[in-house]
Design an enzyme around this catalytic site. Structure first.
Site, PDB file in Angstrom:
ATOM      1  N   HIS A 180       7.377  21.006  30.269  1.00  0.00           N
ATOM      2  CA  HIS A 180       6.172  21.017  29.501  1.00  0.00           C
ATOM      3  C   HIS A 180       4.872  21.422  30.464  1.00  0.00           C
ATOM      4  CE1 HIS A 180       2.897  19.359  26.989  1.00  0.00           C
ATOM      5  NE2 HIS A 180       3.810  19.446  25.975  1.00  0.00           N
ATOM      6  N   ASP A 206      10.506  18.670  21.426  1.00  0.00           N
ATOM      7  CA  ASP A 206      11.580  19.510  20.542  1.00  0.00           C
ATOM      8  C   ASP A 206      12.726  19.310  20.919  1.00  0.00           C
ATOM      9  OD1 ASP A 206       8.641  21.767  21.100  1.00  0.00           O
ATOM     10  OD2 ASP A 206       9.383  21.307  19.104  1.00  0.00           O
TER      11      ASP A 206
HETATM   12  C1  SDX Z   1       5.845  22.165  22.843  1.00  0.00           C
HETATM   13  O1  SDX Z   1       1.492  22.248  25.078  1.00  0.00           O
HETATM   14  C2  SDX Z   1       1.856  21.327  24.193  1.00  0.00           C
HETATM   15  O2  SDX Z   1       1.338  20.305  24.345  1.00  0.00           O
HETATM   16  C3  SDX Z   1       2.873  22.162  23.619  1.00  0.00           C
HETATM   17  C4  SDX Z   1       3.713  20.808  22.609  1.00  0.00           C
HETATM   18  C5  SDX Z   1       2.690  20.489  21.493  1.00  0.00           C
HETATM   19  O3  SDX Z   1       2.981  19.315  20.930  1.00  0.00           O
HETATM   20  O4  SDX Z   1       1.803  21.291  21.027  1.00  0.00           O
HETATM   21  O5  SDX Z   1       4.011  19.624  23.499  1.00  0.00           O
HETATM   22  C6  SDX Z   1       4.876  21.295  21.780  1.00  0.00           C
HETATM   23  O6  SDX Z   1       5.476  23.545  22.683  1.00  0.00           O
HETATM   24  C7  SDX Z   1       6.691  21.749  23.740  1.00  0.00           C
HETATM   25  C8  SDX Z   1       7.379  22.883  24.511  1.00  0.00           C
HETATM   26  C9  SDX Z   1       8.381  23.605  23.642  1.00  0.00           C
HETATM   27  N1  SDX Z   1       9.087  24.736  24.551  1.00  0.00           N
HETATM   28  C10 SDX Z   1      10.449  24.441  25.327  1.00  0.00           C
HETATM   29  O7  SDX Z   1      10.843  23.692  25.072  1.00  0.00           O
HETATM   30  C11 SDX Z   1      10.908  26.004  25.584  1.00  0.00           C
HETATM   31  C12 SDX Z   1      11.427  25.570  27.229  1.00  0.00           C
HETATM   32  N2  SDX Z   1      10.141  25.301  28.152  1.00  0.00           N
HETATM   33  C13 SDX Z   1       9.587  26.520  28.702  1.00  0.00           C
HETATM   34  O8  SDX Z   1       9.676  27.502  28.551  1.00  0.00           O
HETATM   35  C14 SDX Z   1       8.280  25.833  29.624  1.00  0.00           C
HETATM   36  O9  SDX Z   1       8.588  24.622  30.354  1.00  0.00           O
HETATM   37  C15 SDX Z   1       7.081  25.669  28.940  1.00  0.00           C
HETATM   38  C16 SDX Z   1       6.368  26.768  27.906  1.00  0.00           C
HETATM   39  C17 SDX Z   1       7.187  24.339  27.912  1.00  0.00           C
HETATM   40  C18 SDX Z   1       5.994  25.289  29.774  1.00  0.00           C
HETATM   41  O10 SDX Z   1       5.873  26.522  30.625  1.00  0.00           O
HETATM   42  P1  SDX Z   1       4.751  26.303  31.776  1.00  0.00           P
HETATM   43  O11 SDX Z   1       4.088  25.253  31.976  1.00  0.00           O
HETATM   44  O12 SDX Z   1       4.135  27.752  31.996  1.00  0.00           O
HETATM   45  O13 SDX Z   1       5.561  26.285  33.011  1.00  0.00           O
HETATM   46  P2  SDX Z   1       6.561  27.374  33.691  1.00  0.00           P
HETATM   47  O14 SDX Z   1       7.230  28.336  32.586  1.00  0.00           O
HETATM   48  O15 SDX Z   1       5.874  28.110  34.726  1.00  0.00           O
HETATM   49  O16 SDX Z   1       7.795  26.849  34.407  1.00  0.00           O
HETATM   50  C19 SDX Z   1       7.365  26.143  35.766  1.00  0.00           C
HETATM   51  C20 SDX Z   1       8.784  26.216  36.365  1.00  0.00           C
HETATM   52  C21 SDX Z   1       9.345  27.693  36.455  1.00  0.00           C
HETATM   53  O17 SDX Z   1      10.197  28.021  37.519  1.00  0.00           O
HETATM   54  P3  SDX Z   1       9.273  28.835  38.739  1.00  0.00           P
HETATM   55  O18 SDX Z   1       9.035  30.004  38.469  1.00  0.00           O
HETATM   56  O19 SDX Z   1       8.439  27.751  39.234  1.00  0.00           O
HETATM   57  O20 SDX Z   1      10.671  28.818  39.815  1.00  0.00           O
HETATM   58  O21 SDX Z   1      10.049  25.513  35.667  1.00  0.00           O
HETATM   59  C22 SDX Z   1      10.885  26.495  35.190  1.00  0.00           C
HETATM   60  C23 SDX Z   1      10.303  27.921  35.305  1.00  0.00           C
HETATM   61  O22 SDX Z   1      11.221  28.720  35.403  1.00  0.00           O
HETATM   62  N3  SDX Z   1      10.956  25.946  33.945  1.00  0.00           N
HETATM   63  C24 SDX Z   1      12.371  25.850  33.320  1.00  0.00           C
HETATM   64  C25 SDX Z   1      12.236  25.381  31.846  1.00  0.00           C
HETATM   65  N4  SDX Z   1      11.015  25.330  31.918  1.00  0.00           N
HETATM   66  C26 SDX Z   1      10.332  25.497  33.041  1.00  0.00           C
HETATM   67  N5  SDX Z   1      13.582  26.242  34.012  1.00  0.00           N
HETATM   68  C27 SDX Z   1      14.558  25.999  32.981  1.00  0.00           C
HETATM   69  N6  SDX Z   1      14.427  25.323  31.713  1.00  0.00           N
HETATM   70  C28 SDX Z   1      13.428  25.093  31.366  1.00  0.00           C
HETATM   71  N7  SDX Z   1      13.146  24.669  29.973  1.00  0.00           N
END
Ligand code: SDX
Length: 431
Positions: free
Chosen positions: A308, A366
Site C-alpha cells: 500500500h 483487497d
Molecule cells: C487500494 O491509495 C489507497 O488508499 C488505495 C486503497 C483505497 O482504499 O482507496 O487502499 C485501495 O487500491 C489498495 C491497493 C490494491 N492494490 C494491490 O493490492 C496491487 C498490489 N500492490 C501494489 O501494486 C502496490 O503495493 C501498490 C500499488 C498498492 C502501492 O504501490 P506504490 O506505493 O507505488 O509502491 P511501489 O509499487 O513503489 O512498491 C514499493 C516496492 C517495489 O519494490 P522496489 O521497486 O522498491 O524494489 O515494493 C514492491 C515493489 O516492487 N511491491 C511489491 C508489491 N507491492 C509493492 N512486490 C510484490 N508484491 C506486491 N504486492
C-alpha cells in the site's frame, strides 16, 4: 497558517525561498510551496504524489505507520462495530453523526431515489452479455449527466444534495442491472421496504419466478464491507474525482471518472485480481514459488492484495475483513474454504519473508474482501463494482468538499520536460 517558515536556498544563485508551514490536526506538517515557482521559477518533482498534499480535507485521516483510519475523526473499527453504512454515508457527507431524525430523513431520501429512469435501463440492452460489469457501470453512470438537467447548478445546495442522494441510491441499482444483464436474467426493481444492502442482495439474486428471502448475515457482512470501503483520503480514484470536478464538469461525469480510475488492478481492481491470483496459485504447495515470483524484479508478478502507498503496517480494514471471513464462511460458505485457507497461509508465509518485511508489504483492503463476496454468491467480475458502490460515498463527500472550497481552482500540475529543445520542421523529401 503558523508563523513557521522553511528556508530553501538555491544552490547556484544563493537566493532563499521562504516557504510558509501549515500544521494539520493530525499527520505530517505541510510546506506551502506556492512561492517556489512564483518567486523563484522552480517546480517541485513528485511523480505519484507520494509526498504531496494535493488539498486540504477534513473527511478522512490515515496514519500508515500506525495502521489508523478515521472517518471524520471516528476510528473505522468503532464504526464497523456500532454503525451502519447509511449512517457512515451521512457522517462522511455532512461531517457529523446524524440524530435519529436526520438519519431517518436521509435514509428515506436514499430509498426514494433507488429507481432508474426507464430510458437509462434500456442502455443495458446495448451491451453484449459478456461486457465487463465495470465497463457497463462506468458508461451508465457517465450517462446520468444526460438525464438530470434539473440539478446541474453545482453552487445550488439543493442541487448538490439531490445529486449526492441520487447517485448513492442508484449505484446499487445500476450494478444490479449490469449483473442481471450479464446473466441474461430479468432486471429486478428495488424494493424500498428493504435497507440499502438488503435491497442490493434482492436486486442481485431474486428472480420473478420465486420469492427471495434476504439472508441477514449476508446483508450485515455487505454493510460492514461497505463501511470499510467507503472512503480513504486522497487515493487514486478520489483524486481523479477531485481533479475532474475542479474543472466544474457535471458531477455525475466526475464520479464516472473515479470509477474508471478505481478499475485498475493497482487500485480497486485488485480485489478481482486477488481471486484470479489465488486460483492461479491453486494450492499451498505452490506458495513458495509464487512468493519467489513476487520478489523477482524481472518478473511482473506481484502479490495482489499486498502492499500500500500509505499503510506500512497492517491495513486496519484487512484485519477486520479477515475476521469477518471466519464468521461469514461459518454461516454462508465453506468454513474450510480452500481459497481462504490458501489466503491465510500466503499471508503467513509472506509476512515472515524478509522481502515483504523490509518493504513493509502487508495485506490491504483487497486481500480478503473477495473471499466474502464469493461466499455471498457475488461473481469475481462484480468485485470491483462492489468497491465502486461503497466508494461512491467517499467520492461524493470529496467532490462536495472540493466544490465548496472558496479558494478552489482548476487542478493543473506542471512537469519536468525532458523532450527535445526547439527545432525546425524537416520536409519529407529531406528526411
Ligand atoms: C487500494 O491509495 C489507497 O488508499 C488505495 C486503497 C483505497 O482504499 O482507496 O487502499 C485501495 O487500491 C489498495 C491497493 C490494491 N492494490 C494491490 O493490492 C496491487 C498490489 N500492490 C501494489 O501494486 C502496490 O503495493 C501498490 C500499488 C498498492 C502501492 O504501490 P506504490 O506505493 O507505488 O509502491 P511501489 O509499487 O513503489 O512498491 C514499493 C516496492 C517495489 O519494490 P522496489 O521497486 O522498491 O524494489 O515494493 C514492491 C515493489 O516492487 N511491491 C511489491 C508489491 N507491492 C509493492 N512486490 C510484490 N508484491 C506486491 N504486492
Amino acid at each position: 497558517m503558523t508563523n513557521k517558515i522553511y528556508q530553501l536556498t538555491h544552490p547556484e544563485t544563493g537566493k532563499t525561498a521562504s516557504l510558509p508551514v501549515r500544521e494539520p490536526t493530525l499527520g505530517p506538517t505541510v510546506v506551502d510551496i506556492g512561492a517556489l515557482y512564483r518567486d523563484h521559477g522552480l517546480f517541485t518533482f513528485d511523480p505519484g504524489f507520494a509526498a504531496t498534499a494535493s488539498c486540504e480535507s477534513a473527511i478522512t485521516y490515515i496514519d500508515g505507520d500506525e495502521g489508523v483510519l478515521l472517518y471524520r475523526g471516528y476510528p473505522v473499527e468503532q464504526l464497523a462495530e456500532n454503525s451502519r453504512f447509511i449512517e457512515v454515508a451521512y457522517l462522511l457527507l455532512y461531517g457529523e453523526l446524524p440524530t435519529a431524525e436526520q438519519l431517518a430523513t436521509f435514509e428515506r431520501s436514499i430509498r426514494m431515489h433507488t429507481m432508474l429512469h426507464e430510458s437509462l435501463l434500456r442502455f443495458f440492452n446495448g451491451f453484449h452479455y459478456n461486457a465487463h460489469p465495470m465497463a457497463m457501470v462506468t458508461g451508465v453512470v457517465a450517462s446520468m449527466s444526460a438525464f438530470y438537467h434539473d440539478t446541474t447548478n453545482i453552487k445550488n445546495p439543493a442541487h448538490i444534495d439531490i445529486f449526492a442522494h441520487r447517485i448513492i441510491a442508484k449505484l446499487p441499482t445500476i450494478a444490479a442491472a449490469a449483473y442481471k444483464h450479464s446473466l441474461g436474467q430479468p432486471f429486478m426493481y428495488p424494493q424500498n421496504h428493504l435497507d440499502y444492502c438488503s435491497n442490493m442482495l434482492h436486486m442481485y439474486f431474486a428472480v420473478p419466478a420465486e420469492a427471495y428471502q434476504v439472508n441477514e448475515v449476508a446483508a450485515r457482512a455487505l454493510d460492514l464491507l461497505f463501511i470499510l470501503h467507503a472512503d480513504h483520503e486522497q487515493n487514486c480514484s478520489t483524486s481523479t474525482v477531485r481533479l475532474a470536478g475542479s474543472s466544474g464538469t457535471n458531477p455525475y461525469s466526475a464520479i464516472a471518472a473515479g470509477i474508471s480510475a478505481l478499475w485498475g488492478p493497482a487500485h480497486g481492481g485488485a480485489n478481482e485480481a486477488v481471486l484470479t491470483m489465488l486460483n492461479e496459485i491453486g494450492s499451498v504447495r505452490n506458495i513458495e514459488k509464487f512468493v519467489a515470483k513476487a520478489k523477482d524484479r524481472d518478473d511482473p508478478f506481484r502479490l495482489m492484495g499486498f502492499g500500500h502507498r500509505v499503510y506500512k503496517n497492517f491495513d486496519p480494514r484487512a484485519k477486520l475483513i479477515r475476521k469477518m471471513c471466519h464468521e461469514v464462511l461459518e454461516e454462508l460458505g465453506d468454513p474450510n474454504d480452500p481459497l481462504f485457507e490458501l489466503a491465510l497461509r500466503l499471508e503467513e508465509v509472506a509476512l515472515k519473508d524478509d522481502y515483504f518485511i523490509e518493504k513493509k508489504l502487508y495485506p490491504n483492503v483487497d486481500f480478503y474482501s473477495g473471499i466474502i463476496y464469493r461466499a455471498l454468491g457475488i461473481p469475481v467480475s462484480m468485485f470491483t463494482v462492489m468497491f465502486a458502490i461503497a466508494r461512491t460515498v467517499g467520492w461524493v463527500a470529496h467532490w462536495m468538499e472540493m466544490n465548496a472550497d472558496p479558494n478552489g481552482r482548476i487542478g493543473r500540475p506542471r512537469q519536468l520536460y525532458t523532450g527535445p529543445a526547439q527545432r525546425d520542421y524537416v520536409p519529407l523529401d529531406a528526411r
